[in-house]
Design an enzyme around this catalytic site. Structure first.
Site, mmCIF file in Angstrom:
data_model
loop_
_atom_site.group_PDB
_atom_site.id
_atom_site.type_symbol
_atom_site.label_atom_id
_atom_site.label_comp_id
_atom_site.label_asym_id
_atom_site.label_seq_id
_atom_site.Cartn_x
_atom_site.Cartn_y
_atom_site.Cartn_z
ATOM 1 N N GLU A 42 -8.702 4.764 2.141
ATOM 2 C CA GLU A 42 -9.469 3.596 1.711
ATOM 3 C C GLU A 42 -8.563 2.445 1.288
ATOM 4 O O GLU A 42 -8.855 1.277 1.570
ATOM 5 C CB GLU A 42 -10.419 3.971 0.567
ATOM 6 N N GLN A 47 -8.172 -4.740 4.234
ATOM 7 C CA GLN A 47 -7.505 -5.797 5.002
ATOM 8 C C GLN A 47 -6.915 -5.316 6.327
ATOM 9 O O GLN A 47 -6.180 -6.054 6.975
ATOM 10 C CB GLN A 47 -6.378 -6.460 4.174
ATOM 11 N N THR A 48 -7.211 -4.078 6.750
ATOM 12 C CA THR A 48 -6.574 -3.526 7.949
ATOM 13 C C THR A 48 -7.591 -2.743 8.764
ATOM 14 O O THR A 48 -8.419 -2.024 8.208
ATOM 15 C CB THR A 48 -5.397 -2.604 7.563
ATOM 16 N N LEU A 85 1.845 -2.870 7.050
ATOM 17 C CA LEU A 85 0.464 -2.932 6.577
ATOM 18 C C LEU A 85 0.212 -4.160 5.704
ATOM 19 O O LEU A 85 -0.930 -4.582 5.541
ATOM 20 C CB LEU A 85 0.114 -1.668 5.776
ATOM 21 N N TYR A 87 0.262 -6.705 2.192
ATOM 22 C CA TYR A 87 -0.346 -6.574 0.869
ATOM 23 C C TYR A 87 0.297 -5.406 0.111
ATOM 24 O O TYR A 87 -0.341 -4.428 -0.263
ATOM 25 C CB TYR A 87 -1.864 -6.367 0.983
ATOM 26 N N TYR A 125 -15.575 -0.424 -5.243
ATOM 27 C CA TYR A 125 -15.814 0.127 -3.904
ATOM 28 C C TYR A 125 -15.028 1.422 -3.691
ATOM 29 O O TYR A 125 -15.588 2.448 -3.293
ATOM 30 C CB TYR A 125 -15.445 -0.869 -2.809
ATOM 31 N N ASP A 143 -18.799 -2.322 0.277
ATOM 32 C CA ASP A 143 -17.749 -3.132 0.902
ATOM 33 C C ASP A 143 -18.419 -4.130 1.837
ATOM 34 O O ASP A 143 -19.638 -4.320 1.806
ATOM 35 C CB ASP A 143 -16.759 -2.247 1.656
ATOM 36 N N THR A 321 -3.970 -14.974 0.801
ATOM 37 C CA THR A 321 -5.381 -15.205 0.524
ATOM 38 C C THR A 321 -5.667 -16.670 0.215
ATOM 39 O O THR A 321 -6.603 -17.263 0.765
ATOM 40 C CB THR A 321 -5.839 -14.324 -0.659
#
Length: 378
Positions: A42, A47-48, A85, A87, A125, A143, A321
């Site tokens: 999760e 974002q992926t 990945l 972040y 979430y 989400d 962002t």
């Protein structure tokens, strides 16, 4: 907003879970209900996309098979495993939470959504997903998919860009969720939102829950969910200095807080800071004049004497962002015996660089330099 009767809720649950049992995606983290597997997947999926995450997940589990392994992993190894990945604060929070589980909880997971939210980096979430899938707690996992699916099913007009709207959806889903199979219910909503009920070009005509999709039945599906647009990211201009001597590249280590915390990058100098050296109004300082001030800024702040040359071509851009960095790349030279006493970094050789994790923006800078100047291989 439409409100379903108890009979409609039961019919929806049966339809949704029957479809899920037949068509659910075969994902590596769904092959058991281990909270560690659910959690890592999760966090990676934030974002992926799923297809991107799967090979990362498999490699990550091979390197850190248990939460204890993650808790004790060297940060450099963790960052390298996460490289690509983006972040990176997600990876750091993973390790912080792993250490909490090991040190504060004796290796035992909190088994409720409320308890899980006490761990670093776990919000509502993710807590809902872990609690429902791993521990069978009937709590929603709200989400983007859940927002979209339920906004369309029930024609919920609340603006999902507003934080308080989450409570509206949590209350709605808490009434609709299967009490017996909450984890499967939440995962079925995820699958529904990524297949038949996508943001663009949904295929609700063939959706298993077509009969329950009120927005589709009313011909207004693409009006949901309601979401005000985010402001455009603010552009921030930088100069990036590519300084190389033989096998060595001069790099800086970013501060321990803020964007790209603790990562190594080329020296990145805000254009606004350079322009501030001029006596002219910033709006009147041309690109050529600003470029001419870069050596002066480097001398004043790093104590280094440099000469700089733009590589040409378009700047390298990278969007966070709320920020969009626009980096003009420069090659720069310094004396071989330059004093680095005031420089927030050091020379890194190619072997060191090959073992380190770099943020996405630095990967872009490396690639541009190699393309334009093949001798700059970092």
């Amino acid at each position: 907003m439409i409100e379903w009767t108890d009979q409609q809720i039961q019919a929806f649950q049966t339809t949704l879970l029957t479809w899920y049992d037949q068509e659910k995606r075969d994902l590596p983290w769904r092959r058991d209900h281990d909270p560690y597997h659910v959690w890592v997947s999760e966090i990676m999926l934030q974002q992926t996309q799923v297809q991107t995450v799967m090979p990362y997940y498999n490699r990550f589990m091979a390197q850190f098979p248990t939460v204890a392994d993650l808790a004790t992993a060297p940060e450099a190894k963790l960052m390298k495993a996460w490289e690509g990945l983006g972040y990176y604060s997600r990876a750091r929070n993973l390790q912080r939470a792993a250490r909490q589980i090991v040190d504060e909880y004796g290796g035992e997971w909190p088994q409720t959504a409320a308890g899980l939210q006490k761990l670093a980096g776990i919000g509502p979430y993710t807590a809902g997903a872990i609690a429902s899938i791993a521990f069978n707690e009937p709590v929603p996992a709200v989400d983007g998919n859940a927002f979209r699916v339920f906004a369309r099913l029930l024609k919920i007009d609340d603006d999902i860009a507003k934080p308080q709207t989450r409570q509206v959806f949590e209350q709605v889903i808490s009434r609709v969720i299967s009490q017996e199979r909450p984890g499967d219910f939440n995962q079925a909503i995820m699958d529904l939102g990524s297949s038949y009920m996508t943001a663009k070009n949904p295929d609700s005509e063939h959706s298993p829950v077509k009969a329950f999709n009120q927005a589709y039945l009313d011909g207004v599906e693409l009006d949901y969910p309601v979401k005000t647009k985010k402001p455009r990211p603010v552009e921030v201009a930088y100069y990036g200095l590519a300084i190389q001597q033989g096998d060595r590249t001069l790099m800086v280590k970013r501060p321990s807080d803020g964007l790209l915390a603790n990562f190594w990058t080329y020296p990145l100098i805000a254009k606004a800071d350079v322009v501030a050296l001029s006596d002219a109004d910033p709006a009147d300082v041309s690109d050529e004049a600003a470029l001419a001030l870069v050596p002066q800024w480097v001398k004043a702040n790093y104590g280094l004497t440099v000469t700089v040359t733009p590589i040409g071509g378009r700047p390298v851009t990278h969007t966070f962002t709320h920020r969009k960095w626009v980096v003009t790349l420069l090659t720069a030279t310094v004396a071989a015996d330059a004093d680095l006493s005031f420089f927030p970094g050091k020379w890194l050789d190619s072997v060191e660089i090959s073992t380190m994790a770099f943020p996405k923006v630095q990967d872009k800078l490396f690639k541009r330099m190699i393309k334009e100047k093949p001798m700059y291989r970092g």
